[in-house]
Design a protein around this motif. Structure first.
Motif, mmCIF file in Angstrom:
data_model
loop_
_atom_site.group_PDB
_atom_site.id
_atom_site.type_symbol
_atom_site.label_atom_id
_atom_site.label_comp_id
_atom_site.label_asym_id
_atom_site.label_seq_id
_atom_site.Cartn_x
_atom_site.Cartn_y
_atom_site.Cartn_z
ATOM 1 N N ASN A 262 51.792 -67.436 -65.801
ATOM 2 C CA ASN A 262 51.357 -66.704 -64.614
ATOM 3 C C ASN A 262 50.957 -65.274 -64.971
ATOM 4 O O ASN A 262 49.900 -64.782 -64.565
ATOM 5 N N VAL A 263 51.791 -64.602 -65.770
ATOM 6 C CA VAL A 263 51.491 -63.224 -66.176
ATOM 7 C C VAL A 263 50.317 -63.212 -67.155
ATOM 8 O O VAL A 263 49.389 -62.408 -67.043
ATOM 9 N N ARG B 149 55.875 -72.343 -60.070
ATOM 10 C CA ARG B 149 54.482 -72.519 -59.665
ATOM 11 C C ARG B 149 54.053 -71.321 -58.824
ATOM 12 O O ARG B 149 54.897 -70.720 -58.140
ATOM 13 N N LEU B 150 52.795 -71.002 -58.927
ATOM 14 C CA LEU B 150 52.224 -69.950 -58.092
ATOM 15 C C LEU B 150 51.618 -70.674 -56.902
ATOM 16 O O LEU B 150 50.734 -71.518 -57.079
ATOM 17 N N SER B 151 52.143 -70.368 -55.719
ATOM 18 C CA SER B 151 51.763 -71.163 -54.550
ATOM 19 C C SER B 151 51.295 -70.310 -53.386
ATOM 20 O O SER B 151 51.686 -69.150 -53.248
ATOM 21 N N VAL B 152 50.507 -70.936 -52.543
ATOM 22 C CA VAL B 152 50.135 -70.339 -51.258
ATOM 23 C C VAL B 152 51.191 -70.759 -50.255
ATOM 24 O O VAL B 152 51.590 -71.929 -50.216
ATOM 25 N N ALA B 153 51.667 -69.802 -49.453
ATOM 26 C CA ALA B 153 52.617 -70.138 -48.385
ATOM 27 C C ALA B 153 52.183 -69.466 -47.093
ATOM 28 O O ALA B 153 51.602 -68.375 -47.113
ATOM 29 N N TYR C 292 49.312 -61.222 -57.544
ATOM 30 C CA TYR C 292 48.420 -61.900 -58.508
ATOM 31 C C TYR C 292 46.972 -61.909 -58.009
ATOM 32 O O TYR C 292 46.398 -62.983 -57.775
ATOM 33 N N PRO C 293 46.345 -60.721 -57.843
ATOM 34 C CA PRO C 293 45.004 -60.683 -57.244
ATOM 35 C C PRO C 293 43.944 -61.464 -58.030
ATOM 36 O O PRO C 293 43.088 -62.104 -57.423
ATOM 37 N N LEU C 294 44.011 -61.429 -59.328
ATOM 38 C CA LEU C 294 42.971 -62.127 -60.104
ATOM 39 C C LEU C 294 43.075 -63.642 -59.914
ATOM 40 O O LEU C 294 42.076 -64.319 -59.650
ATOM 41 N N LEU C 295 44.298 -64.164 -60.020
ATOM 42 C CA LEU C 295 44.468 -65.614 -59.879
ATOM 43 C C LEU C 295 44.133 -66.067 -58.464
ATOM 44 O O LEU C 295 43.572 -67.153 -58.267
ATOM 45 N N VAL C 296 44.447 -65.226 -57.488
ATOM 46 C CA VAL C 296 44.114 -65.588 -56.106
ATOM 47 C C VAL C 296 42.600 -65.584 -55.917
ATOM 48 O O VAL C 296 42.029 -66.505 -55.325
ATOM 49 N N GLN C 297 41.951 -64.573 -56.457
ATOM 50 C CA GLN C 297 40.487 -64.508 -56.334
ATOM 51 C C GLN C 297 39.840 -65.744 -56.964
ATOM 52 O O GLN C 297 38.933 -66.353 -56.381
ATOM 53 N N THR D 95 49.230 -75.319 -54.358
ATOM 54 C CA THR D 95 49.636 -74.815 -55.673
ATOM 55 C C THR D 95 48.426 -74.208 -56.360
ATOM 56 O O THR D 95 47.391 -74.867 -56.523
ATOM 57 N N VAL D 96 48.554 -72.956 -56.745
ATOM 58 C CA VAL D 96 47.468 -72.264 -57.448
ATOM 59 C C VAL D 96 47.581 -72.505 -58.947
ATOM 60 O O VAL D 96 46.589 -72.695 -59.650
ATOM 61 N N LEU D 97 48.826 -72.526 -59.449
ATOM 62 C CA LEU D 97 49.042 -72.649 -60.902
ATOM 63 C C LEU D 97 50.444 -73.171 -61.162
ATOM 64 O O LEU D 97 51.401 -72.731 -60.534
#
Ligand code: PRT
Ligand code: ZN
Length: 219
Positions: free
Chosen positions: A74-75, A95-99, A121-126, A177-179
């Motif tokens: 993630n980092v 996991r990096l998730s949307v909630a 996590y702006p880059l991963l969200v973008q 799940t984003v990642l």
């Protein structure tokens, strides 16, 4: 034979610290005791260990200030540094998730169109929004992300989840799940200062359990 010391960066304290130190021990690498907690070395292996904030580790490794490092994917992906992943280490899984709020009618990623999303996590969200062709506002904050919807700061969040209990406690539900992430061993791209497989094979290990990891680090 003179050997340069291998420099490894691990988390100073936090969720990856114990497993990172254990991994080195399992490799037969003993760390000196009574150390200044920012830097130490091994008693029986030509290695220096730097203790850092996890967020700084990708940069140190990209710059070759440290030859190798242990950090969460993630980092690593958020920092977007040029390093090589040597090995997935099987710990620090999350996991990096949307909630969104538990009572929200979530009907797919389209729900996020026009919404505001709080995250560290702006880059991963973008990247996630672009991949899903969603137009949403990213609101970057540095912590306590889970309270953002409850205080009216955002409609949704993207944050790390493991057991899910923090989301539950804040009235949120996980919807995408984003990642998937775990700790990885990373190293500087290009040639290592110490890169001889025969050298590493000639070294006598107190414990041989994780020799493969050490060979990967060097070769
Ligand atoms: O001080 P430093 O910057 O080094 O540490 P940090 O506070 O940034 O990171 P730290 O120690 O919390 O986490 C280090 C790494 O562990 C992360 O980058 C992930 O790769 C990994 N990891 C694994 C996690 C989690 N699981 C995790 N659950 N990191 C954070 N969390 C947090 C999450 O942010 C949320 O607040 O735990 C909460 C959710 O947990 P559950 O169990 O309630 O779902
Ligand atoms: Zn951090």
């Amino acid at each position: 034979m003179t050997v340069n010391k291998l420099k490894i960066a691990i988390q100073k304290s936090g969720r990856l610290y114990d497993e990172s130190v254990k991994l080195l021990k399992d490799c037969g690498i003993d760390l000196k005791n009574g150390v200044n907690k920012l830097k130490t070395e091994s008693d029986n292996f030509p290695m220096e260990i730097y203790f850092l904030r996890d967020d700084d580790i990708p940069q140190y490794v990209e710059d070759a200030v440290a030859d190798v490092g242990i950090v969460g994917e993630n980092v690593l992906y958020e920092k977007n540094k040029k390093v090589d992943i040597v090995e997935h280490l099987g710990f620090g899984k999350c996991r990096l998730s949307v909630a969104v709020g538990r009572s929200e009618q979530y009907d797919g990623v389209g729900y996020l169109n026009g919404k505001r999303i709080a995250t560290t996590y702006p880059l991963l969200v973008q990247q996630f929004l672009e991949k899903n062709k969603v137009m949403a506002e990213i609101h970057e904050i540095s912590g306590s992300v889970e309270i953002a919807p409850g205080i009216g700061l955002a409609h949704a969040i993207v944050d790390l989840v493991s057991s899910g209990s923090t989301l539950l406690a804040n009235g949120l539900k996980e919807v995408e799940t984003v990642l998937q992430s775990q700790a990885v061993l990373i190293r500087t791209g290009g040639l290592m200062r110490v890169s001889s497989r025969s050298w590493i094979n000639s070294f006598s290990y107190p414990g041989r359990k994780k020799k493969r990891v050490i060979i990967n680090i060097y070769c």
